[in-house]
Write a protein that holds these residues in place. Structure first.
Motif, PDB file in Angstrom:
ATOM      1  N   THR A  65       1.046  11.749   0.819  1.00  0.00           N
ATOM      2  CA  THR A  65       2.499  11.792   0.684  1.00  0.00           C
ATOM      3  C   THR A  65       3.214  11.789   2.027  1.00  0.00           C
ATOM      4  O   THR A  65       2.796  12.467   2.963  1.00  0.00           O
ATOM      5  N   ASP A  66       4.298  11.030   2.082  1.00  0.00           N
ATOM      6  CA  ASP A  66       5.220  11.018   3.227  1.00  0.00           C
ATOM      7  C   ASP A  66       4.510  10.801   4.562  1.00  0.00           C
ATOM      8  O   ASP A  66       4.682  11.564   5.506  1.00  0.00           O
ATOM      9  N   VAL A  67       3.746   9.717   4.667  1.00  0.00           N
ATOM     10  CA  VAL A  67       3.012   9.430   5.896  1.00  0.00           C
ATOM     11  C   VAL A  67       3.786   8.557   6.871  1.00  0.00           C
ATOM     12  O   VAL A  67       3.428   8.459   8.043  1.00  0.00           O
ATOM     13  N   ARG A 126       0.814  -1.218   0.000  1.00  0.00           N
ATOM     14  CA  ARG A 126       0.000   0.000   0.000  1.00  0.00           C
ATOM     15  C   ARG A 126       0.846   1.266   0.000  1.00  0.00           C
ATOM     16  O   ARG A 126       0.318   2.374   0.012  1.00  0.00           O
ATOM     17  N   PHE A 127       2.181   1.115  -0.006  1.00  0.00           N
ATOM     18  CA  PHE A 127       3.085   2.261   0.109  1.00  0.00           C
ATOM     19  C   PHE A 127       4.116   2.268  -1.012  1.00  0.00           C
ATOM     20  O   PHE A 127       4.475   1.226  -1.538  1.00  0.00           O
ATOM     21  N   GLU A 128       4.560   3.483  -1.331  1.00  0.00           N
ATOM     22  CA  GLU A 128       5.637   3.682  -2.305  1.00  0.00           C
ATOM     23  C   GLU A 128       6.699   4.549  -1.657  1.00  0.00           C
ATOM     24  O   GLU A 128       6.372   5.559  -1.018  1.00  0.00           O
ATOM     25  N   PRO A 129       7.976   4.182  -1.818  1.00  0.00           N
ATOM     26  CA  PRO A 129       9.022   5.077  -1.301  1.00  0.00           C
ATOM     27  C   PRO A 129       9.017   6.392  -2.073  1.00  0.00           C
ATOM     28  O   PRO A 129       8.647   6.431  -3.253  1.00  0.00           O
ATOM     29  N   GLN A 185      -0.719   4.853  -0.835  1.00  0.00           N
ATOM     30  CA  GLN A 185      -1.264   4.918  -2.187  1.00  0.00           C
ATOM     31  C   GLN A 185      -2.774   5.103  -2.265  1.00  0.00           C
ATOM     32  O   GLN A 185      -3.313   5.252  -3.347  1.00  0.00           O
ATOM     33  N   GLY A 186      -3.461   5.088  -1.152  1.00  0.00           N
ATOM     34  CA  GLY A 186      -4.900   5.322  -1.184  1.00  0.00           C
ATOM     35  C   GLY A 186      -5.689   4.038  -1.126  1.00  0.00           C
ATOM     36  O   GLY A 186      -5.203   2.973  -1.462  1.00  0.00           O
TER      37      GLY A 186
END
Length: 128
Positions: A88-90, A57-60, A79-80
């Motif tokens: 962004t940046d969570v 669920r995340f992207e660097p 990513q929602g």
């Protein structure tokens, strides 16, 4: 890296508390083995092992910051979930933290302004 100011302490303790991370109604992490970080002047932070985070669920991102007490942090964007857009940046992690906090290496921590962080159980006492 600059020398940290006198009197500023950063310590970690392994915990068996259950920490659940929810973003936009989606549970994105749950851990029963967080590393609890105590830092002078800041709230308790929970660093979760990457195996306990739904990393799909995340992207660097390209965001990096440097903390004189922990090292260089890298960030991730959520990513929602369905109709919600990315955030962004969570989350952030220290891939190679400074020698005084090796326990947080590669563990993710989430901003409580974006994520709902639920903790079951009492935090362990900080080291004396």
């Amino acid at each position: 890296m600059p020398t940290p100011p006198q009197g500023h302490l950063v310590t970690t303790v392994h915990s068996t508390q259950t920490v659940t991370i929810e973003i936009d109604g989606e549970i994105v992490a749950r851990s029963e083995r967080p590393v609890v970080l105590y830092e002078t002047g800041l709230p308790i932070r929970y660093y979760l092992p990457p195996d306990d985070v739904e990393l799909t669920r995340f992207e660097p991102t390209d965001t990096h910051t440097t903390c004189p007490f922990k090292g260089e942090a890298s960030y991730w964007t959520y990513q929602g979930n369905g109709g919600t857009g990315p955030r962004t940046d969570v989350a952030w992690a220290y891939t190679d933290p400074i020698d005084s906090v090796p326990d947080i290496a590669g563990h993710l921590c989430f901003y409580d302004t974006v994520a709902r962080i639920t903790v079951e159980g009492e935090p362990p006492a900080p080291p004396a």
